[in-house]
Structures are given as structure tokens and as C-alpha cells.
Design a protein around this motif. Sequence first.
Motif, PDB file in Angstrom:
ATOM      1  N   PRO A   1     -25.394  94.960  -9.151  1.00  0.00           N
ATOM      2  CA  PRO A   1     -25.400  94.817  -7.823  1.00  0.00           C
ATOM      3  C   PRO A   1     -25.472  93.373  -7.241  1.00  0.00           C
ATOM      4  CG  PRO A   1     -27.036  96.308  -8.639  1.00  0.00           C
ATOM      5  CD  PRO A   1     -26.677  95.679  -9.797  1.00  0.00           C
ATOM      6  N   VAL A   2     -24.726  93.257  -6.116  1.00  0.00           N
ATOM      7  CA  VAL A   2     -24.441  92.000  -5.373  1.00  0.00           C
ATOM      8  C   VAL A   2     -25.023  91.960  -4.127  1.00  0.00           C
ATOM      9  CG1 VAL A   2     -23.051  90.140  -5.152  1.00  0.00           C
ATOM     10  CG2 VAL A   2     -22.777  91.165  -7.250  1.00  0.00           C
ATOM     11  N   SER A   3     -26.043  91.189  -3.788  1.00  0.00           N
ATOM     12  CA  SER A   3     -26.500  91.220  -2.478  1.00  0.00           C
ATOM     13  C   SER A   3     -26.442  89.856  -1.872  1.00  0.00           C
ATOM     14  CB  SER A   3     -27.798  91.650  -2.302  1.00  0.00           C
ATOM     15  OG  SER A   3     -28.816  91.163  -3.051  1.00  0.00           O
ATOM     16  N   VAL A   4     -26.542  89.589  -0.443  1.00  0.00           N
ATOM     17  CA  VAL A   4     -26.621  88.126   0.074  1.00  0.00           C
ATOM     18  C   VAL A   4     -27.631  88.076   1.295  1.00  0.00           C
ATOM     19  CG1 VAL A   4     -24.653  89.011   1.569  1.00  0.00           C
ATOM     20  CG2 VAL A   4     -25.098  86.602   1.301  1.00  0.00           C
ATOM     21  N   THR A   5     -28.162  87.057   1.326  1.00  0.00           N
ATOM     22  CA  THR A   5     -29.023  86.799   2.329  1.00  0.00           C
ATOM     23  C   THR A   5     -28.533  85.384   2.943  1.00  0.00           C
ATOM     24  OG1 THR A   5     -30.670  85.805   0.974  1.00  0.00           O
ATOM     25  CG2 THR A   5     -31.073  88.167   1.708  1.00  0.00           C
ATOM     26  N   SER A   6     -28.557  85.239   4.168  1.00  0.00           N
ATOM     27  CA  SER A   6     -28.039  84.010   4.739  1.00  0.00           C
ATOM     28  C   SER A   6     -28.688  83.952   6.233  1.00  0.00           C
ATOM     29  CB  SER A   6     -26.561  84.299   5.077  1.00  0.00           C
ATOM     30  OG  SER A   6     -25.773  83.168   5.458  1.00  0.00           O
ATOM     31  N   GLU A   7     -28.793  82.657   6.802  1.00  0.00           N
ATOM     32  CA  GLU A   7     -28.815  82.201   8.022  1.00  0.00           C
ATOM     33  C   GLU A   7     -27.910  81.177   8.678  1.00  0.00           C
ATOM     34  OE1 GLU A   7     -32.929  80.988   8.974  1.00  0.00           O
ATOM     35  OE2 GLU A   7     -33.664  82.180   7.318  1.00  0.00           O
ATOM     36  N   PRO A   8     -27.349  81.299   9.511  1.00  0.00           N
ATOM     37  CA  PRO A   8     -26.374  80.156  10.054  1.00  0.00           C
ATOM     38  C   PRO A   8     -26.971  78.931  10.361  1.00  0.00           C
ATOM     39  CG  PRO A   8     -26.206  82.255  11.616  1.00  0.00           C
ATOM     40  CD  PRO A   8     -27.491  82.381  10.438  1.00  0.00           C
ATOM     41  N   ASP A   9     -26.224  78.066   9.705  1.00  0.00           N
ATOM     42  CA  ASP A   9     -26.584  76.381   9.524  1.00  0.00           C
ATOM     43  C   ASP A   9     -27.865  76.202   8.702  1.00  0.00           C
ATOM     44  OD1 ASP A   9     -24.606  75.961  11.591  1.00  0.00           O
ATOM     45  OD2 ASP A   9     -26.167  76.386  13.062  1.00  0.00           O
ATOM     46  N   ARG A  10     -28.321  77.477   8.063  1.00  0.00           N
ATOM     47  CA  ARG A  10     -29.287  77.151   6.897  1.00  0.00           C
ATOM     48  C   ARG A  10     -29.112  77.192   5.565  1.00  0.00           C
ATOM     49  NH1 ARG A  10     -34.455  77.632   9.427  1.00  0.00           N
ATOM     50  NH2 ARG A  10     -35.299  77.456   7.207  1.00  0.00           N
ATOM     51  N   GLY A  11     -27.749  77.959   5.330  1.00  0.00           N
ATOM     52  CA  GLY A  11     -27.397  78.376   4.003  1.00  0.00           C
ATOM     53  C   GLY A  11     -27.453  79.664   3.709  1.00  0.00           C
ATOM     54  N   SER A  12     -26.803  80.049   2.294  1.00  0.00           N
ATOM     55  CA  SER A  12     -26.821  81.372   1.851  1.00  0.00           C
ATOM     56  C   SER A  12     -27.256  81.367   0.542  1.00  0.00           C
ATOM     57  CB  SER A  12     -25.392  82.054   1.835  1.00  0.00           C
ATOM     58  OG  SER A  12     -24.921  81.755   3.085  1.00  0.00           O
ATOM     59  N   CYS A  13     -27.657  82.522   0.149  1.00  0.00           N
ATOM     60  CA  CYS A  13     -28.235  83.086  -1.212  1.00  0.00           C
ATOM     61  C   CYS A  13     -27.610  84.332  -1.830  1.00  0.00           C
ATOM     62  CB  CYS A  13     -29.658  82.972  -1.378  1.00  0.00           C
ATOM     63  SG  CYS A  13     -30.441  83.048  -3.143  1.00  0.00           S
ATOM     64  N   PHE A  14     -26.704  84.215  -2.834  1.00  0.00           N
ATOM     65  CA  PHE A  14     -26.195  85.184  -3.333  1.00  0.00           C
ATOM     66  C   PHE A  14     -26.839  85.617  -4.628  1.00  0.00           C
ATOM     67  CE2 PHE A  14     -22.614  83.753  -0.554  1.00  0.00           C
ATOM     68  CZ  PHE A  14     -22.068  85.003  -0.173  1.00  0.00           C
ATOM     69  N   THR A  15     -27.277  87.023  -4.876  1.00  0.00           N
ATOM     70  CA  THR A  15     -27.929  87.402  -5.879  1.00  0.00           C
ATOM     71  C   THR A  15     -27.155  88.651  -6.833  1.00  0.00           C
ATOM     72  OG1 THR A  15     -29.814  87.018  -4.528  1.00  0.00           O
ATOM     73  CG2 THR A  15     -30.259  88.368  -6.781  1.00  0.00           C
ATOM     74  N   ALA A  16     -27.077  88.439  -8.002  1.00  0.00           N
ATOM     75  CA  ALA A  16     -26.908  89.631  -8.813  1.00  0.00           C
ATOM     76  C   ALA A  16     -27.806  90.067  -9.736  1.00  0.00           C
ATOM     77  CB  ALA A  16     -25.595  89.052  -9.737  1.00  0.00           C
ATOM     78  N   VAL A  17     -28.141  91.247  -9.975  1.00  0.00           N
ATOM     79  CA  VAL A  17     -29.156  92.040 -10.662  1.00  0.00           C
ATOM     80  C   VAL A  17     -28.480  92.498 -12.146  1.00  0.00           C
ATOM     81  CG1 VAL A  17     -30.792  93.465 -10.879  1.00  0.00           C
ATOM     82  CG2 VAL A  17     -30.088  92.580  -8.606  1.00  0.00           C
ATOM     83  N   LEU A  18     -29.029  91.773 -13.151  1.00  0.00           N
ATOM     84  CA  LEU A  18     -28.567  92.383 -14.438  1.00  0.00           C
ATOM     85  C   LEU A  18     -29.533  92.784 -15.252  1.00  0.00           C
ATOM     86  CD1 LEU A  18     -26.809  89.833 -13.449  1.00  0.00           C
ATOM     87  CD2 LEU A  18     -26.282  89.224 -15.697  1.00  0.00           C
ATOM     88  N   PRO A  19     -29.223  93.940 -16.217  1.00  0.00           N
ATOM     89  CA  PRO A  19     -30.362  94.257 -17.168  1.00  0.00           C
ATOM     90  C   PRO A  19     -30.799  93.261 -18.197  1.00  0.00           C
ATOM     91  CG  PRO A  19     -27.985  95.323 -17.602  1.00  0.00           C
ATOM     92  CD  PRO A  19     -28.011  94.332 -16.321  1.00  0.00           C
ATOM     93  N   MET A  20     -31.830  93.109 -18.720  1.00  0.00           N
ATOM     94  CA  MET A  20     -32.156  92.396 -19.675  1.00  0.00           C
ATOM     95  C   MET A  20     -31.732  92.901 -21.100  1.00  0.00           C
ATOM     96  SD  MET A  20     -35.853  90.387 -20.081  1.00  0.00           S
ATOM     97  CE  MET A  20     -36.685  91.841 -20.465  1.00  0.00           C
ATOM     98  N   ALA A  21     -31.321  91.834 -22.034  1.00  0.00           N
ATOM     99  CA  ALA A  21     -30.907  92.231 -23.229  1.00  0.00           C
ATOM    100  C   ALA A  21     -32.030  92.540 -24.180  1.00  0.00           C
ATOM    101  CB  ALA A  21     -30.114  91.071 -23.853  1.00  0.00           C
ATOM    102  N   PRO A  22     -32.172  93.535 -25.149  1.00  0.00           N
ATOM    103  CA  PRO A  22     -33.146  93.732 -26.341  1.00  0.00           C
ATOM    104  C   PRO A  22     -33.324  92.414 -26.908  1.00  0.00           C
ATOM    105  CG  PRO A  22     -31.652  95.806 -25.940  1.00  0.00           C
ATOM    106  CD  PRO A  22     -30.975  94.450 -25.157  1.00  0.00           C
ATOM    107  N   ALA A  23     -34.541  92.086 -27.501  1.00  0.00           N
ATOM    108  CA  ALA A  23     -34.789  91.054 -28.068  1.00  0.00           C
ATOM    109  C   ALA A  23     -34.080  90.988 -29.531  1.00  0.00           C
ATOM    110  CB  ALA A  23     -36.269  90.710 -28.376  1.00  0.00           C
ATOM    111  N   GLU A  24     -34.087  92.485 -30.053  1.00  0.00           N
ATOM    112  CA  GLU A  24     -33.655  92.416 -31.538  1.00  0.00           C
ATOM    113  C   GLU A  24     -31.939  92.189 -31.445  1.00  0.00           C
ATOM    114  OE1 GLU A  24     -33.661  96.390 -29.622  1.00  0.00           O
ATOM    115  OE2 GLU A  24     -34.973  94.827 -29.877  1.00  0.00           O
ATOM    116  N   ARG A  25     -31.205  92.315 -30.346  1.00  0.00           N
ATOM    117  CA  ARG A  25     -29.793  92.235 -30.500  1.00  0.00           C
ATOM    118  C   ARG A  25     -29.413  90.830 -30.250  1.00  0.00           C
ATOM    119  NH1 ARG A  25     -27.034  97.034 -27.374  1.00  0.00           N
ATOM    120  NH2 ARG A  25     -25.245  95.769 -28.499  1.00  0.00           N
TER     121      ARG A  25
END
Length: 618
Positions: free
Chosen positions: A446-470
Amino acid sequence: MITLTSPARSNPDHPSVKPAWRQRWRLWYKKAREPIEPAVLAEHMRASYVDYAFNSPVVIGISLYLYFTAETLPPGQLIHIWMIFWVAYLAARFTAGACYPQKTIPQPPAFSRWSGLLLAIQFTDSLLVSSLGLLIYPQLDVISRSAVLVPTLVLVSATALSLSGRWVGMMLYAPLIFFSFAWATWNLDQPFAHGLAIFILALFGLYIFYAVNQRKTVMKGFDLAQRNGELAQELQVKNAELQEVAKARSRLLATVSHDLRQPAHAIGLLSERALLDRSPSRLEQTLGDLNELSQSLSASLMTLMDLTRLDAGLVQVRVVPMSLNQVFLRLAAEFSSSARNKNLDLIVTTTELWVQSDPVLLHGLLANLVSNAIKYTHSGSVEVGAALRGDRVEVYVKDSGMGIHPDKLEVIFKEFVRLDFSDAGSEGLGLGLSIVKRYGILLEHPVSVTSEPDRGSCFTAVLPMAPAERRVIKLASNSTFAREDKRLEGVKVLVIDNVDLLLTSISRTLSGWGCVVSAARNLSEALVCAQGQRFDLVISDFHLGDREPDGLQLIAQLRALRPDGLAAVLMTGDVSAQLEEQAQQQSLRVLHKPVRPVVLQECLLALLSQSDEAPKSD
């Protein structure tokens, strides 16, 4: 002989046994109790009021004609009183039919009032006609009875069509009339009285039968009309969407025409300048600018190609455990010069997190976000990092740019939409974020964004963590330039392309890496080269001319000369699904133009590595 019988057949009183007529009655009763659709009720009301507006004057005329032409009337004042009420009622019914708004549907609560008035009219009609049958009809002579009975039964029977749309109204109107006349006829002192009464009851049965069939037809008609209306609305929506897509594609073509012409125009000017420059320092600067423009042009074409591949369904997801730090290092290498040219700080934090994702698609997703952030940031920094949230990893790209207005946060992810930043001074096709969104959907990140005019933006992607044994560490190249690699020295490569300039450029590139290069423009030249020496690799274009075999056919014929196998790369600008499938069937690596030298180099090294690992035939 033994006969097996079921409980249902041997016992008529078994609870599972129901006579057919009872089943039909229950089904009919269930359907009769179903709530009527508002649209059906509205049409039924309109038809009923229209009928009243037209048939009321006709009934008044018939009634007055029979009243005044009758030779004998029943004794007393009953017939006169009834006639006054009857004519007054018909006049009121006509007024109601004339006043009903036929071209529009009344809105609540007026709709409820008109509906109640209609039921009242039908019940009043039934009471007056039934009183005629019970009180006046038996006192008439034979001829007068016929003059009353026949028109009454004809008019009442005709309502089977108009009243079938609403069972309540029909039950308030018809049964009482039919039963009243049947009862009055049965009690007449005439030899045909009983038979005529039975005929009236049979006529009532036909009335119900016709009403049921008519109701089915009406309901099917309304269902069909409603479905047609829904289809018409869907068609309008689709037409609007297609028109929007057509407009968007027109905007896209205009944008592509402008944004691809810009670097192409600059490349032409700088190339001519490089031919005339005699100063090594100026020549080096010009070549650096040419390389940057070439990368910009390649990035735009790659964006278009990514969009085309997504539309064609050619993007395949291959999720594996991967080190996020490797992706970050590659992003830092790719975009450090772009950020430096704009005096921006590119902050890429190191991380030990591992995720489950497709390395190619994840890089494409993040590269688009970083490119966009640098493009729309004039001062400050662009930051790439990751944070652990439970069993999920949030990867973010944050900038200090111009930001996005809240009402545009969803629009930016749509295809062919490019926000109008008049002061941005930036180039691009405006397709990067739509590709980010679609990559996120494919990867289930899932990709989301938060932003404020003249203050910048932040785009975020949520990923599953990989199992340690792999987790398996694989070193990846973090350079945007092809590097010297001893493994390519002495490698014999056959290059096939029908465009001389492209053939020369790729031959020089391979020779610069130490490869021994042979060049051919078609199948016949390639076969001549193959007879003289044994090649390690073949690089072929796909389209080699209308009269020549394509790259797939050419590689197949060259492989037929090598029973032990021949590594091959197909280079093309074609992104059709059929070509991808055919190349996969022939175990061919496909590179889509434009191809950066580092990508070509990594592909050749991977093919050589596979050839070394493959078992040798005796």
C-alpha cells in the motif's frame, strides 16, 4: 414381485406431499404479497388516472342513455338516488384523472395521497356497482337486466389489464362486483338464472387469469425497462470515462511531444558543439551534459514503456527476500548527481531490514518517488529511509519541496494527470505516480502520501518483512555507469541490427569492455559470421526489416547450429504480450530499448555466469 414405494407416494398426508394446486396457490400468494416497486406503482397510477379521465365521460353517457330510454324503472326513489350518486361519483373520478400530473411523478407525501385516493376511487366504484347489482338489477325486466348486465361485465372485465399492476386495488374493486351480480342472478326467478350466475363466476375466474398473466407481462416489461435504464446509465458513465481517457491521451501526446523534443533538441545542439570544440575541458563538460540529457530522455522513454507494459499485462511479479539496503544504495548512486545539480541534500539512510518484494518493481516504485521528489524540490533535502512497524516495514521518501494541496492528494495517482506547477521549472511526463500506484497494487505494498503546501511531502510504502531464515546476501551493482569487468575480456559476441548507427554504437560499447565483436545486419551475414568462429553470446534486434526473419527466428536458426546451446539477448522496443511469451518459450533474455550500458553489462555477466554453471556435455 416387490415394489418399493416412497413415503410421499404411499401416504398422501405425508408432510412432504403438497398437491400441485396448493403449491401454485402458495407461489401465487407469495408473489401477490411482494412489495410493489415504486416505479411500477407510479406507472400503474398514471395508467389508472389516464383511464379515468377518458372512460368516465363514456360511462356517464351510457348510464344516462339507459336511464332515460328505459321504458320501465323500479318503483320508488332508489334508482333515482343511485343515479345521482353514480353520476356525481363519475364526475369526481373524471376530475381526479384530469388533475393527476401525467408527465411527472408526484413526490412524497403527494405520492402517498394520490395512491390512497386511487384505492378509495376503486373501492367506491365497487360499492356503487355492487349496490346496482344487489338492489336495482333484480327489479328490472329481462331486457333492462341485459342492458345493465352486459355493459357492466364488459367494463369491469376490461379493468383486468389496468388493475393487474396492483393487487390491492383489483381485490377492492372486482370480486365484490362479480359476486354481487352472480348472487342476484342466481336468485332470479328465471330458468337460465343458475347457468348465467355460474357464467358470471367463470368470467371472474377468467378475469383473475388474465390479470395474473398481464401482471407477469407488466413486471417483465418494467424489469426490462429498468435494466435498459441502468445499461443506459452505465453506457453514459463509460462514454464519459472514454472521453476523459481520450482527452487525457491527447494531453499525454502533447506532453510527450514537448518533453521528448526538449532533450532531443538539446542533444542535437550539444553534439554539434562537441564536434567543433577543441578545448578538452569544454569538450568534457559538453559530453557530461550530453550524458545527462541522454539519461533524461531514456528515463522518459522508460516511463512510457513501463506504462505500456502495465497496460498490456506484461509485468510479472517475482517476490523474494531481499535486502532493503541494496535498493537504497542503488538509489543513492542513481540520483546523487541529479540532487547535486540542484544543490539538494540526498539523504539515504542505511538499514539492515529485509523485506519480501520484487527487486525490479520495488526499485521502479522507489525510483519514481525519488525522481519526483528531486524534480519538485528547489531547496533543502530529499530523504529515503525505512522504519519497522511490527511485522511490516514502512519505506518512505520525504522531501522539503512545494508540497501538494489536500484536494489533489488522490488526483496525483491517476494516469495522464499532471499537476500544473507553473513555477516548478521541471520536465517529465507526469506518469510516475500512476506507475507507483500500480506497482504498489501489483506488489500488495500500500502506498500513501501526506503533504502540506510549501512544507513538503512524504510518500510511504508498506512492505512485509522477510523471514530471517530465507535471507541470502547478494551483492548488487550500485553504479549508473558500466564498469570495467575482466570477465568480459575476450568474450566473443555476435551483434545483429539492421540500423548501421545502432550496430556501430553497440559494437563500440562492447569492444570498450574487451569483447571480441562481430557485426551483422541480417540472417545471411550472421550465418557467414557463425561459420568463421564460435560465439559465446548473441545480441539481436527484433525487427530486422520487412523481408528478413525477425530476431526470434534468427536466434533459433543460429542455435540450431549449436547443439550445446547459445546464450542470446533480444533487444526491442516492442512490448507486446505475444513477443514476451515467445521469448520466454525460447529461453531468451529480453531488453527493452532504450537500454542503458550498465543494464546491458549486467545482463551479459548474468548470462555468462549461467553458462559457466550449466553442466557441460561430453
